[in-house]
Design a protein around this motif. Structure first.
Motif, PDB file in Angstrom:
ATOM      1  N   PHE A  11      40.599  40.979  28.055  1.00 55.33           N
ATOM      2  CA  PHE A  11      40.313  40.509  29.334  1.00 55.33           C
ATOM      3  C   PHE A  11      39.961  41.512  30.417  1.00 55.33           C
ATOM      4  O   PHE A  11      40.292  41.622  31.361  1.00 55.33           O
ATOM      5  N   TYR A  12      39.234  42.704  29.827  1.00 54.47           N
ATOM      6  CA  TYR A  12      38.733  43.611  30.667  1.00 54.47           C
ATOM      7  C   TYR A  12      37.808  43.215  31.540  1.00 54.47           C
ATOM      8  O   TYR A  12      37.597  43.847  32.538  1.00 54.47           O
ATOM      9  N   ILE A  13      36.955  42.065  31.361  1.00 59.11           N
ATOM     10  CA  ILE A  13      36.017  41.490  32.420  1.00 59.11           C
ATOM     11  C   ILE A  13      37.003  40.278  32.815  1.00 59.11           C
ATOM     12  O   ILE A  13      36.836  39.328  32.102  1.00 59.11           O
ATOM     13  N   ILE A  14      37.681  40.369  33.820  1.00 55.85           N
ATOM     14  CA  ILE A  14      38.317  39.116  34.474  1.00 55.85           C
ATOM     15  C   ILE A  14      37.576  38.024  34.618  1.00 55.85           C
ATOM     16  O   ILE A  14      37.976  36.833  34.194  1.00 55.85           O
ATOM     17  N   GLN A  15      36.598  37.876  35.471  1.00 56.97           N
ATOM     18  CA  GLN A  15      35.960  36.924  35.682  1.00 56.97           C
ATOM     19  C   GLN A  15      34.967  36.181  34.600  1.00 56.97           C
ATOM     20  O   GLN A  15      34.301  36.983  34.103  1.00 56.97           O
ATOM     21  N   PRO A  16      35.355  35.086  34.209  1.00 57.67           N
ATOM     22  CA  PRO A  16      34.702  34.331  32.934  1.00 57.67           C
ATOM     23  C   PRO A  16      33.171  34.457  33.038  1.00 57.67           C
ATOM     24  O   PRO A  16      32.399  34.656  32.143  1.00 57.67           O
ATOM     25  N   ALA A  17      32.852  33.951  34.327  1.00 51.62           N
ATOM     26  CA  ALA A  17      31.455  34.059  34.604  1.00 51.62           C
ATOM     27  C   ALA A  17      30.809  35.192  34.735  1.00 51.62           C
ATOM     28  O   ALA A  17      29.282  35.424  34.083  1.00 51.62           O
ATOM     29  N   VAL A  18      31.179  36.311  34.943  1.00 49.80           N
ATOM     30  CA  VAL A  18      30.560  37.557  34.812  1.00 49.80           C
ATOM     31  C   VAL A  18      30.715  37.823  33.278  1.00 49.80           C
ATOM     32  O   VAL A  18      29.545  38.426  32.817  1.00 49.80           O
ATOM     33  N   LYS A  19      31.778  37.796  32.592  1.00 48.18           N
ATOM     34  CA  LYS A  19      31.441  37.906  31.088  1.00 48.18           C
ATOM     35  C   LYS A  19      30.531  37.180  30.218  1.00 48.18           C
ATOM     36  O   LYS A  19      29.551  37.725  29.611  1.00 48.18           O
ATOM     37  N   TYR A  20      30.439  35.877  30.599  1.00 51.82           N
ATOM     38  CA  TYR A  20      29.580  34.832  29.976  1.00 51.82           C
ATOM     39  C   TYR A  20      28.051  35.559  30.293  1.00 51.82           C
ATOM     40  O   TYR A  20      27.239  35.448  29.563  1.00 51.82           O
ATOM     41  N   HIS A  21      27.983  35.869  31.597  1.00 51.31           N
ATOM     42  CA  HIS A  21      26.550  36.415  32.151  1.00 51.31           C
ATOM     43  C   HIS A  21      26.095  37.509  31.143  1.00 51.31           C
ATOM     44  O   HIS A  21      24.925  37.680  30.400  1.00 51.31           O
TER      45      HIS A  21
END
Length: 195
Positions: A11-21
């Motif tokens: 979960f080091y990239i908290i925002q799922p939308a950012v990680k998805y991008h």
């Protein structure tokens, strides 16, 4: 040689939308990288579609695990992913395992980013070798189900449950108790099947 391994829950990239991008940008390599230039367009499209499904399933799995960990907080429930190995070869996995430490019982789930109803997505859930292994380490299995985006239903061939992700998370949030949540969901499936 068999073992389970808890995920690092990245979960080091908290925002799922950012990680998805960022993960979606991986698909650009198929169009842009010279290693793929010899492939025809149909194969490139197939590869990109497979990658997108993999990314969506990975993201939805992580979001569900994160939500369940937050929901159960300081309860006797432990939420994690299990992976099964024979020596160094991965044999299978449960995307989510919810373990009631005090009652010594567990629930196993596979997660699919699909709306297709009862589409035989439970390839590890009914594996007897894996089930016996978990029974020895986590007590009795209360239930196993596929969490997916379609309507909750039961597979008429083998009785496997397919639960709508949103309905599942709402039942867990409502009850804070897996037995009660699963009873409510099963009753909803029975009520729907009776109509």
């Amino acid at each position: 040689g068999w073992r389970t391994r808890k995920t690092s829950n990245d979960f080091y990239i908290i925002q799922p939308a950012v990680k998805y991008h960022h993960l979606s940008k991986c698909a650009d390599f198929i169009d842009d990288h010279h290693a793929y230039e010899h492939l025809d367009d149909d194969l490139k499209t197939f590869m990109k579609d497979k990658l997108k499904v993999f990314i969506k399933e990975d993201m939805i799995e992580q979001i569900i695990v994160f939500d369940l960990k937050n929901e159960f907080g300081n309860t006797p429930y432990d939420v994690f992913k299990t992976e099964f190995y024979n020596n160094s070869n991965k044999f299978g996995e449960y995307n989510i395992l919810i373990y009631d430490k005090s009652a010594k019982k567990y629930w196993a789930f596979e997660v699919k980013h699909t709306t297709k109803s009862c589409y035989k997505h439970h390839k590890y859930l009914n594996n007897e070798f894996i089930r016996d292994f978990l029974d020895r380490n986590y007590g009795s299995r209360e239930n196993a189900a596929v969490l997916y985006r379609g309507a909750s239903c039961e597979d008429s061939d083998d009785g496997s449950l397919y639960l709508n992700i949103t309905e599942f998370l709402l039942a867990v949030e409502k009850h804070h108790d897996m037995d009660k949540a699963m009873s409510e969901l099963a009753a909803g499936i029975s009520q729907y099947a009776d109509k």
